[in-house]
Design a protein around this motif. Sequence first.
Motif, PDB file in Angstrom:
ATOM      1  N   GLY A  36      23.524 -28.257 -67.585  1.00 15.49           N
ATOM      2  CA  GLY A  36      24.032 -28.986 -68.397  1.00 15.49           C
ATOM      3  C   GLY A  36      23.361 -29.389 -69.721  1.00 15.49           C
ATOM      4  N   VAL A  37      21.897 -29.563 -69.388  1.00 14.21           N
ATOM      5  CA  VAL A  37      21.142 -29.832 -70.690  1.00 14.21           C
ATOM      6  C   VAL A  37      21.122 -28.809 -71.786  1.00 14.21           C
ATOM      7  N   TYR A  38      20.929 -27.554 -71.240  1.00 19.25           N
ATOM      8  CA  TYR A  38      20.939 -26.460 -72.330  1.00 19.25           C
ATOM      9  C   TYR A  38      22.171 -26.394 -72.993  1.00 19.25           C
ATOM     10  N   PHE A  39      23.099 -26.416 -72.183  1.00 24.12           N
ATOM     11  CA  PHE A  39      24.540 -26.355 -72.928  1.00 24.12           C
ATOM     12  C   PHE A  39      24.945 -27.455 -73.608  1.00 24.12           C
ATOM     13  N   ALA A  40      24.834 -28.470 -73.394  1.00 21.73           N
ATOM     14  CA  ALA A  40      25.079 -29.780 -74.214  1.00 21.73           C
ATOM     15  C   ALA A  40      24.137 -29.745 -75.434  1.00 21.73           C
ATOM     16  N   ALA A  41      22.848 -29.830 -75.128  1.00 25.64           N
ATOM     17  CA  ALA A  41      22.096 -29.551 -76.635  1.00 25.64           C
ATOM     18  C   ALA A  41      22.588 -28.524 -77.559  1.00 25.64           C
ATOM     19  N   SER A  42      22.987 -27.452 -76.996  1.00 25.31           N
ATOM     20  CA  SER A  42      23.339 -26.339 -77.908  1.00 25.31           C
ATOM     21  C   SER A  42      24.702 -27.010 -78.580  1.00 25.31           C
ATOM     22  N   ALA A  43      25.534 -27.564 -77.821  1.00 29.31           N
ATOM     23  CA  ALA A  43      26.718 -28.066 -78.558  1.00 29.31           C
ATOM     24  C   ALA A  43      26.431 -29.067 -79.776  1.00 29.31           C
ATOM     25  N   LEU A  44      25.482 -29.913 -79.273  1.00 32.20           N
ATOM     26  CA  LEU A  44      24.898 -30.971 -80.128  1.00 32.20           C
ATOM     27  C   LEU A  44      24.491 -30.269 -81.446  1.00 32.20           C
ATOM     28  N   LEU A  45      23.762 -29.389 -81.172  1.00 33.73           N
ATOM     29  CA  LEU A  45      23.097 -28.491 -82.342  1.00 33.73           C
ATOM     30  C   LEU A  45      24.129 -28.132 -83.350  1.00 33.73           C
ATOM     31  N   TRP A  46      24.935 -27.125 -82.486  1.00 32.87           N
ATOM     32  CA  TRP A  46      25.950 -26.583 -83.359  1.00 32.87           C
ATOM     33  C   TRP A  46      26.963 -27.891 -84.127  1.00 32.87           C
ATOM     34  N   ASN A  47      26.937 -29.030 -83.602  1.00 33.67           N
ATOM     35  CA  ASN A  47      27.724 -29.967 -84.137  1.00 33.67           C
ATOM     36  C   ASN A  47      27.049 -30.721 -85.273  1.00 33.67           C
ATOM     37  N   GLY A  48      25.667 -30.397 -85.584  1.00 33.58           N
ATOM     38  CA  GLY A  48      24.954 -30.956 -86.495  1.00 33.58           C
ATOM     39  C   GLY A  48      23.799 -32.101 -86.103  1.00 33.58           C
ATOM     40  N   THR A  49      23.760 -32.140 -84.869  1.00 31.34           N
ATOM     41  CA  THR A  49      22.601 -33.142 -84.466  1.00 31.34           C
ATOM     42  C   THR A  49      21.398 -32.434 -84.167  1.00 31.34           C
ATOM     43  N   LEU A  50      20.524 -32.818 -84.585  1.00 31.80           N
ATOM     44  CA  LEU A  50      19.254 -31.762 -84.409  1.00 31.80           C
ATOM     45  C   LEU A  50      18.322 -32.350 -83.373  1.00 31.80           C
ATOM     46  N   PRO A  51      17.898 -31.352 -82.590  1.00 28.68           N
ATOM     47  CA  PRO A  51      17.040 -31.672 -81.456  1.00 28.68           C
ATOM     48  C   PRO A  51      15.526 -32.176 -82.214  1.00 28.68           C
ATOM     49  N   TYR A  52      14.933 -32.750 -81.404  1.00 28.38           N
ATOM     50  CA  TYR A  52      13.458 -33.279 -81.916  1.00 28.38           C
ATOM     51  C   TYR A  52      13.570 -34.451 -82.903  1.00 28.38           C
ATOM     52  N   ARG A  53      14.688 -34.388 -83.581  1.00 32.74           N
ATOM     53  CA  ARG A  53      14.876 -35.538 -84.431  1.00 32.74           C
ATOM     54  C   ARG A  53      16.079 -36.654 -83.922  1.00 32.74           C
ATOM     55  N   ASP A  54      17.275 -35.994 -83.808  1.00 33.22           N
ATOM     56  CA  ASP A  54      18.301 -36.943 -83.434  1.00 33.22           C
ATOM     57  C   ASP A  54      18.425 -37.102 -81.609  1.00 33.22           C
ATOM     58  N   PHE A  55      17.847 -36.182 -81.052  1.00 32.17           N
ATOM     59  CA  PHE A  55      18.049 -36.485 -79.447  1.00 32.17           C
ATOM     60  C   PHE A  55      16.731 -35.551 -78.867  1.00 32.17           C
ATOM     61  N   VAL A  56      16.079 -36.126 -77.739  1.00 33.71           N
ATOM     62  CA  VAL A  56      15.089 -35.564 -77.123  1.00 33.71           C
ATOM     63  C   VAL A  56      15.228 -34.153 -76.536  1.00 33.71           C
TER      64      VAL A  56
END
Length: 160
Positions: A36-56
């Motif tokens: 769930g974490v990997y899939f959701a994080a990938s979807a967030l990244l694709w939608n413009g939310t950046l890991p390490y900056r916008d989410f842990v």
Amino acid sequence: AHWGLLVIAAGGLMLRARPLLAAEGAWGHLVDYDEGVYFAASALLWNGTLPYRDFVFVHPPGILYFLAPLTALTEWVSPERLFACARFLGALVGAVNIALLGRLIGRRYGWFGGLVAAAFYAAYPEAVWAERGPFLEPALNCACRSSSLTLIPPPINTSP
């Protein structure tokens, strides 16, 4: 030897995909936290939310890019269907891992050694379990084995 490796990889694919093809489908077994974490994080990244900056996100971003072709479709396809596809993608990556391992071992120990290694890996319970979902390990193994096949030359036969 190549046909044998393809047969073993196809058998490994069926072993990995069998639970996903049951009556309940890809949602037939519980979702692991990491999936769930990997899939959701990938979807967030694709939608413009950046890991390490916008989410842990504590892992390297490679898995996010690997899943990006699927998560890019969330605007047109439901996330539930895409997650089910990600589980099948994990099984497909597992089959590729089986073939890559057989090729790598076959280079060093001959075709029989490659087939034996591929067969053991195809049926190894931990690998079968991990390679039926969007986990980090199958994608990382695939990247490392592909790189090894590309970068490490086959041994030179010096026998007379």
